[in-house]
Design a protein around this motif. Sequence first.
Motif, PDB file in Angstrom:
ATOM      1  N   GLU A  31      65.963  55.665  23.831  1.00 23.43           N
ATOM      2  CA  GLU A  31      65.785  57.077  23.493  1.00 23.43           C
ATOM      3  C   GLU A  31      67.040  57.889  23.793  1.00 23.43           C
ATOM      4  N   MET A  32      67.732  57.539  24.863  1.00 19.18           N
ATOM      5  CA  MET A  32      68.971  58.252  25.184  1.00 19.18           C
ATOM      6  C   MET A  32      70.034  57.980  24.122  1.00 19.18           C
ATOM      7  N   VAL A  33      70.139  56.750  23.653  1.00 18.18           N
ATOM      8  CA  VAL A  33      71.102  56.431  22.595  1.00 18.18           C
ATOM      9  C   VAL A  33      70.726  57.182  21.315  1.00 18.18           C
ATOM     10  N   ILE A  34      69.452  57.162  20.967  1.00 20.28           N
ATOM     11  CA  ILE A  34      68.975  57.734  19.710  1.00 20.28           C
ATOM     12  C   ILE A  34      68.995  59.259  19.731  1.00 20.28           C
ATOM     13  N   VAL A  35      68.384  59.840  20.751  1.00 17.56           N
ATOM     14  CA  VAL A  35      68.191  61.297  20.783  1.00 17.56           C
ATOM     15  C   VAL A  35      69.353  62.010  21.470  1.00 17.56           C
ATOM     16  N   TYR A  40      75.241  57.286  19.677  1.00 14.02           N
ATOM     17  CA  TYR A  40      76.375  56.800  20.478  1.00 14.02           C
ATOM     18  C   TYR A  40      76.326  57.483  21.835  1.00 14.02           C
ATOM     19  N   ILE A  41      76.308  56.690  22.896  1.00 14.34           N
ATOM     20  CA  ILE A  41      76.272  57.278  24.231  1.00 14.34           C
ATOM     21  C   ILE A  41      77.137  56.453  25.179  1.00 14.34           C
ATOM     22  N   GLN A  45      77.163  57.510  31.276  1.00 12.02           N
ATOM     23  CA  GLN A  45      76.085  58.503  31.171  1.00 12.02           C
ATOM     24  C   GLN A  45      74.722  57.804  31.301  1.00 12.02           C
ATOM     25  N   LEU A  46      74.588  56.631  30.690  1.00 16.90           N
ATOM     26  CA  LEU A  46      73.347  55.861  30.827  1.00 16.90           C
ATOM     27  C   LEU A  46      73.133  55.424  32.271  1.00 16.90           C
ATOM     28  N   PHE A 108      64.933  55.721  13.616  1.00 18.41           N
ATOM     29  CA  PHE A 108      64.498  55.585  15.013  1.00 18.41           C
ATOM     30  C   PHE A 108      64.115  56.947  15.609  1.00 18.41           C
ATOM     31  N   ARG A 109      64.729  58.041  15.152  1.00 21.30           N
ATOM     32  CA  ARG A 109      64.304  59.376  15.606  1.00 21.30           C
ATOM     33  C   ARG A 109      62.856  59.627  15.199  1.00 21.30           C
ATOM     34  N   SER A 110      62.506  59.245  13.982  1.00 20.75           N
ATOM     35  CA  SER A 110      61.117  59.398  13.524  1.00 20.75           C
ATOM     36  C   SER A 110      60.173  58.549  14.361  1.00 20.75           C
ATOM     37  N   ALA A 111      60.624  57.356  14.732  1.00 19.38           N
ATOM     38  CA  ALA A 111      59.799  56.484  15.581  1.00 19.38           C
ATOM     39  C   ALA A 111      59.610  57.093  16.968  1.00 19.38           C
ATOM     40  N   VAL A 112      60.673  57.656  17.535  1.00 22.10           N
ATOM     41  CA  VAL A 112      60.573  58.318  18.850  1.00 22.10           C
ATOM     42  C   VAL A 112      59.598  59.485  18.757  1.00 22.10           C
TER      43      VAL A 112
END
Length: 175
Positions: A31-35, A40-41, A45-46, A108-112
């Motif tokens: 979710e952090m990568v996607i949202v 890109y993250i 930060q992760l 993947f945003r829609s999935a989240v």
Amino acid sequence: MTVAAVDTAWTVERATRFLRSLTAGARRFAEMVIVDGDGYIDADQLRAAIGKLNGPTVALSRAVPRGVREGWWPEGISVPIAPVHDPDNPSWHKIIAYEMTSENVPVFRSAVAALATGRRAPVSPEPPAPWSGDAPSAFAVPPGWGSGDDVPLVVLDEGGTHAGADTTSEHQQDR
């Protein structure tokens, strides 16, 4: 002989199942990568948010092969989140970030969003069939019964005694 092409693109349904199959830490990572990172993250930060990345990255790496084994998606589907290695130090293989392809980010945003609202991703673009009205009423008399028939509450054996479940044992009945 023609060979049918297999669709190996990520869909909202596949992405939802992928995210659902992850551990809590791996799902937060994804979710952090996607949202948060919009695909890109930075690895630091992760680490600041999650801690060690060993567990989540192992869970992410095992999710795609498990989905292929389970038949959730076809063999050859791409790994949705990939590590980005330090280009200045290729021999060390230091991971500096994690990324998702730009075409997969909206899927993947829609999935989240579907997971956040508790809804399942649509299985197909077709809406469900409308109610046909063929189901019987719960209050209707069962087929084969007349409206005046009674349902027996107990069944008597040949001797006229109750043959249903009994709370006393045979040993107690003999006394």
